[in-house]
Write a protein that holds these residues in place. Sequence first.
Motif, PDB file in Angstrom:
ATOM      1  N   ILE A   1      -4.053   4.146  -7.673  1.00 43.84           N
ATOM      2  CA  ILE A   1      -2.987   5.234  -7.189  1.00 43.84           C
ATOM      3  C   ILE A   1      -1.563   4.721  -7.426  1.00 43.84           C
ATOM      4  O   ILE A   1      -0.627   5.391  -7.899  1.00 43.84           O
ATOM      5  CB  ILE A   1      -3.221   5.932  -5.610  1.00 43.84           C
ATOM      6  CG1 ILE A   1      -4.554   6.288  -5.362  1.00 43.84           C
ATOM      7  CG2 ILE A   1      -2.010   6.579  -5.196  1.00 43.84           C
ATOM      8  CD1 ILE A   1      -4.713   6.678  -3.896  1.00 43.84           C
ATOM      9  N   ILE A   2      -1.546   3.536  -6.966  1.00 45.29           N
ATOM     10  CA  ILE A   2      -0.260   2.665  -7.272  1.00 45.29           C
ATOM     11  C   ILE A   2       0.002   2.878  -8.671  1.00 45.29           C
ATOM     12  O   ILE A   2       1.375   3.024  -9.240  1.00 45.29           O
ATOM     13  CB  ILE A   2      -0.435   1.450  -6.794  1.00 45.29           C
ATOM     14  CG1 ILE A   2      -0.484   1.385  -5.249  1.00 45.29           C
ATOM     15  CG2 ILE A   2       0.838   0.351  -7.205  1.00 45.29           C
ATOM     16  CD1 ILE A   2      -0.708   0.217  -4.626  1.00 45.29           C
TER      17      ILE A   2
ATOM     18  N   VAL B   1      -9.055   0.929  -3.799  1.00 41.98           N
ATOM     19  CA  VAL B   1      -8.977   2.221  -3.752  1.00 41.98           C
ATOM     20  C   VAL B   1      -7.547   2.795  -4.063  1.00 41.98           C
ATOM     21  O   VAL B   1      -7.377   3.652  -4.793  1.00 41.98           O
ATOM     22  CB  VAL B   1      -9.416   2.878  -2.392  1.00 41.98           C
ATOM     23  CG1 VAL B   1      -9.150   4.532  -2.387  1.00 41.98           C
ATOM     24  CG2 VAL B   1     -10.816   2.935  -2.174  1.00 41.98           C
ATOM     25  N   ASN B   2      -6.575   1.876  -3.552  1.00 46.13           N
ATOM     26  CA  ASN B   2      -5.182   2.025  -3.871  1.00 46.13           C
ATOM     27  C   ASN B   2      -4.507   1.707  -5.235  1.00 46.13           C
ATOM     28  O   ASN B   2      -3.458   2.310  -5.554  1.00 46.13           O
ATOM     29  CB  ASN B   2      -4.484   1.585  -2.834  1.00 46.13           C
ATOM     30  CG  ASN B   2      -4.198   2.564  -1.296  1.00 46.13           C
ATOM     31  OD1 ASN B   2      -3.242   3.401  -1.358  1.00 46.13           O
ATOM     32  ND2 ASN B   2      -4.971   2.394  -0.595  1.00 46.13           N
TER      33      ASN B   2
ATOM     34  N   TRP C   1       4.576   7.408 -13.059  1.00 44.24           N
ATOM     35  CA  TRP C   1       5.390   8.644 -13.105  1.00 44.24           C
ATOM     36  C   TRP C   1       6.869   8.374 -12.747  1.00 44.24           C
ATOM     37  O   TRP C   1       7.867   8.693 -13.172  1.00 44.24           O
ATOM     38  CB  TRP C   1       4.819   9.472 -11.637  1.00 44.24           C
ATOM     39  CG  TRP C   1       3.769  10.251 -11.887  1.00 44.24           C
ATOM     40  CD1 TRP C   1       3.354  10.838 -13.215  1.00 44.24           C
ATOM     41  CD2 TRP C   1       2.586  10.582 -11.272  1.00 44.24           C
ATOM     42  NE1 TRP C   1       2.172  11.524 -12.909  1.00 44.24           N
ATOM     43  CE2 TRP C   1       1.785  11.232 -11.779  1.00 44.24           C
ATOM     44  CE3 TRP C   1       2.494   9.987  -9.846  1.00 44.24           C
ATOM     45  CZ2 TRP C   1       0.621  11.694 -11.009  1.00 44.24           C
ATOM     46  CZ3 TRP C   1       1.198  10.152  -9.183  1.00 44.24           C
ATOM     47  CH2 TRP C   1       0.320  11.106  -9.567  1.00 44.24           C
ATOM     48  N   TRP C   2       6.998   7.135 -11.614  1.00 40.77           N
ATOM     49  CA  TRP C   2       8.315   6.747 -11.273  1.00 40.77           C
ATOM     50  C   TRP C   2       8.987   6.174 -12.631  1.00 40.77           C
ATOM     51  O   TRP C   2      10.239   6.530 -12.797  1.00 40.77           O
ATOM     52  CB  TRP C   2       8.009   5.520 -10.334  1.00 40.77           C
ATOM     53  CG  TRP C   2       9.244   4.684 -10.196  1.00 40.77           C
ATOM     54  CD1 TRP C   2      10.322   4.812  -9.549  1.00 40.77           C
ATOM     55  CD2 TRP C   2       9.219   3.520 -10.637  1.00 40.77           C
ATOM     56  NE1 TRP C   2      11.333   3.979  -9.767  1.00 40.77           N
ATOM     57  CE2 TRP C   2      10.608   2.832 -10.182  1.00 40.77           C
ATOM     58  CE3 TRP C   2       8.561   2.643 -11.371  1.00 40.77           C
ATOM     59  CZ2 TRP C   2      10.943   1.463 -10.720  1.00 40.77           C
ATOM     60  CZ3 TRP C   2       8.710   1.235 -11.697  1.00 40.77           C
ATOM     61  CH2 TRP C   2      10.067   0.951 -11.206  1.00 40.77           C
TER      62      TRP C   2
ATOM     63  N   VAL D   1       2.505  -5.931  -7.976  1.00 41.62           N
ATOM     64  CA  VAL D   1       1.922  -5.230  -6.896  1.00 41.62           C
ATOM     65  C   VAL D   1       0.471  -6.104  -6.659  1.00 41.62           C
ATOM     66  O   VAL D   1       0.005  -6.411  -5.567  1.00 41.62           O
ATOM     67  CB  VAL D   1       1.725  -3.743  -6.936  1.00 41.62           C
ATOM     68  CG1 VAL D   1       0.837  -3.256  -5.811  1.00 41.62           C
ATOM     69  CG2 VAL D   1       3.024  -3.080  -6.932  1.00 41.62           C
TER      70      VAL D   1
ATOM     71  N   VAL E   1      -9.688  -1.427   0.512  1.00 45.59           N
ATOM     72  CA  VAL E   1      -8.700  -0.710   0.427  1.00 45.59           C
ATOM     73  C   VAL E   1      -7.617  -0.791  -0.441  1.00 45.59           C
ATOM     74  O   VAL E   1      -7.137   0.174  -1.088  1.00 45.59           O
ATOM     75  CB  VAL E   1      -8.203  -0.703   1.935  1.00 45.59           C
ATOM     76  CG1 VAL E   1      -6.752   0.309   1.927  1.00 45.59           C
ATOM     77  CG2 VAL E   1      -8.908  -0.383   3.163  1.00 45.59           C
ATOM     78  N   GLY E   2      -7.478  -2.007  -0.936  1.00 43.67           N
ATOM     79  CA  GLY E   2      -6.722  -2.263  -2.092  1.00 43.67           C
ATOM     80  C   GLY E   2      -7.429  -1.483  -3.357  1.00 43.67           C
ATOM     81  O   GLY E   2      -6.500  -1.109  -4.326  1.00 43.67           O
TER      82      GLY E   2
ATOM     83  N   PRO F   1       2.978   4.078  -3.548  1.00 39.04           N
ATOM     84  CA  PRO F   1       2.870   5.440  -4.058  1.00 39.04           C
ATOM     85  C   PRO F   1       3.771   6.498  -3.202  1.00 39.04           C
ATOM     86  O   PRO F   1       4.343   7.240  -3.630  1.00 39.04           O
ATOM     87  CB  PRO F   1       1.523   5.783  -4.147  1.00 39.04           C
ATOM     88  CG  PRO F   1       0.707   4.405  -3.968  1.00 39.04           C
ATOM     89  CD  PRO F   1       1.556   3.313  -3.169  1.00 39.04           C
TER      90      PRO F   1
ATOM     91  N   SER G   1       1.140   6.133  -9.868  1.00 40.11           N
ATOM     92  CA  SER G   1       2.437   6.651  -9.265  1.00 40.11           C
ATOM     93  C   SER G   1       3.644   5.897  -9.937  1.00 40.11           C
ATOM     94  O   SER G   1       4.843   6.428 -10.040  1.00 40.11           O
ATOM     95  CB  SER G   1       2.662   6.659  -7.852  1.00 40.11           C
ATOM     96  OG  SER G   1       2.579   5.244  -7.357  1.00 40.11           O
ATOM     97  N   VAL G   2       3.365   4.491 -10.363  1.00 35.93           N
ATOM     98  CA  VAL G   2       4.467   3.590 -10.804  1.00 35.93           C
ATOM     99  C   VAL G   2       4.549   4.190 -12.256  1.00 35.93           C
ATOM    100  O   VAL G   2       5.785   4.196 -12.668  1.00 35.93           O
ATOM    101  CB  VAL G   2       3.981   2.143 -10.998  1.00 35.93           C
ATOM    102  CG1 VAL G   2       4.798   1.485 -11.804  1.00 35.93           C
ATOM    103  CG2 VAL G   2       4.151   1.625  -9.537  1.00 35.93           C
TER     104      VAL G   2
ATOM    105  N   LEU H   1       0.853  -1.126   0.105  1.00 35.93           N
ATOM    106  CA  LEU H   1       0.114   0.015   0.112  1.00 35.93           C
ATOM    107  C   LEU H   1       0.909   1.099   0.024  1.00 35.93           C
ATOM    108  O   LEU H   1       0.355   2.265  -0.417  1.00 35.93           O
ATOM    109  CB  LEU H   1      -0.867  -0.085   1.530  1.00 35.93           C
ATOM    110  CG  LEU H   1      -1.972  -1.077   1.368  1.00 35.93           C
ATOM    111  CD1 LEU H   1      -2.873  -0.941   2.652  1.00 35.93           C
ATOM    112  CD2 LEU H   1      -3.093  -0.467   0.225  1.00 35.93           C
TER     113      LEU H   1
ATOM    114  N   SER I   1      10.962  10.700  -5.308  1.00 35.08           N
ATOM    115  CA  SER I   1      11.107  11.492  -6.610  1.00 35.08           C
ATOM    116  C   SER I   1      10.817  13.053  -6.302  1.00 35.08           C
ATOM    117  O   SER I   1      11.651  13.658  -6.971  1.00 35.08           O
ATOM    118  CB  SER I   1       9.558  11.177  -7.292  1.00 35.08           C
ATOM    119  OG  SER I   1       9.645   9.892  -7.744  1.00 35.08           O
TER     120      SER I   1
ATOM    121  N   ILE J   1       7.484   6.175  -3.690  1.00 39.73           N
ATOM    122  CA  ILE J   1       7.947   6.733  -5.133  1.00 39.73           C
ATOM    123  C   ILE J   1       7.835   8.324  -5.066  1.00 39.73           C
ATOM    124  O   ILE J   1       8.724   8.975  -5.370  1.00 39.73           O
ATOM    125  CB  ILE J   1       6.909   6.208  -6.012  1.00 39.73           C
ATOM    126  CG1 ILE J   1       7.046   4.727  -6.374  1.00 39.73           C
ATOM    127  CG2 ILE J   1       7.019   6.815  -7.548  1.00 39.73           C
ATOM    128  CD1 ILE J   1       5.949   4.132  -7.285  1.00 39.73           C
TER     129      ILE J   1
END
Lengths: 220, 248
Positions: free
Chosen positions: B179-180, B175-176, B186-187, B141, B172-173, A171, B183-184, A168, A178, A174
């Motif tokens: 986002i994950i 929802v996340n 962007w990374w 993930v 919860v997973g 993000p 963000s991956v 979890l 970053s 990262i």
Amino acid sequence: MTNLAKRIFYKELVSYRKRSSTYLSPIVFFLITIALYPLALSNDPADLSFLAPGITWICVLLSTLLSIQNIFNEDFEDGSLDIFFSLRVSTLPLVILKILVNWIFSSLPIIILSSTVVFLLFLPSEGLVILLTSLLIGTPVISLFGALAGALSLGKSSILGPAIVLPLSLPILILGTSAVTSFLNGENPSFYFLMMLAIFIFLLPLICYACIGALRLHYE
Amino acid sequence: MNRAFNNLKTFYHKLGSSPWFYRISGITIPYVALLSFLFLTIGIVWGVFFSPTDFKQGDVYRIIYMHVPAASVSQSIYYTMTVAAVVSMIWRMKMAGIFIKSMAPIGASFTFLALISGSIWGQPTWGTWWIWDARLTSTLVLFIFYVAIISLYSSFSEKKSADQAVSILTLVGAVNLPIIKKSVDWWNTLHQPASIKFTESSSISPEMLYPLIISIFGFYLVVLLSGLMAMRAEIAKRETNKEWFKNY
């Protein structure tokens, strides 16, 4: 209501202060793991300063894992959680205050300590403020996940906590690293800060209610 | 309109009853098995033996008939589990809990299959078993999420609280996960400025596309089949001592 919240807050503060191992062990763990990286990777300052933001973030993440079991476990075992859930008051302040105090005692010292990476890992000193800001914004989210994992795995095996928290927290890891690396490359890091803040605001109510639901499970 | 809605409502209520589900699934399983066998055989045989060879990758590309369906299925299973988690949290329907419990291992295995087949495909085409690409990372993930759900379930001895706990984690997973994923992305753009491009939008020719669609259908049918069987087994396990099960 505010009176009750104040009492919970003081009670939490006192109980953390009396159990020094709960806030000392993350600190010791953090310092040891920070010292392991130069030994294992390289002692060249150029390499280390490149890796410093990532190493610091990983160490902070891992050391906060040590304290998540403490958020609800003590109160669960001595039965005070049981009493609180049988009272006719909202459990939301309790959960929020517990997470807050846990953050103050487990994350805040580590954040302050992490300013030593300027010397230990040769982080360029202009990046320090950015690193600390990213930690200040990012670690509350990790505390939220930690509280959820602690509530779900109450009285269970301790490997379950990391298995829930770490995926979890990706993000935040990262975005946090970053922010620092992009600043050191001469870019504006505010995007990453705003993003982490947005994630925190979005998740705060959700995770708090999920925590309450998870705690209720143990009293059904 | 009203009647259709009422029918839907009765269907929904029936779905919550384990004896009804046990009976209906017993009837449907042979047909689903036959259909999934048919679709999978046609899709795979057509794809592997009769579709044209790719001019860039050669015959290696034929693993697509396993990799793409597995990857597609692995995400869809998580979405269905999310819906079941909402149902289980709001209406406390026990069948929703049984659904999540039975689907999580299936989802985990298909995600694993997608990862493994992807890396077998990657070795000859990109020359490496693994790269830290955005899509690979988020699939990994997803796999970790499935494993966390399975291990959380097994840590509870009481089935009812296990169902609720797993529903909370699934939500919860869910929802996340976006986002994950974001963000991956962007990374990836920050750390890897386009080293290996493997998702170039090569328009796939119809001779290759048709068998792919058929095998995707086949995979969904296999998931349906294994889901029905796993749920049946779970019902049998939980309700062994119930009166209806003894008389079944």
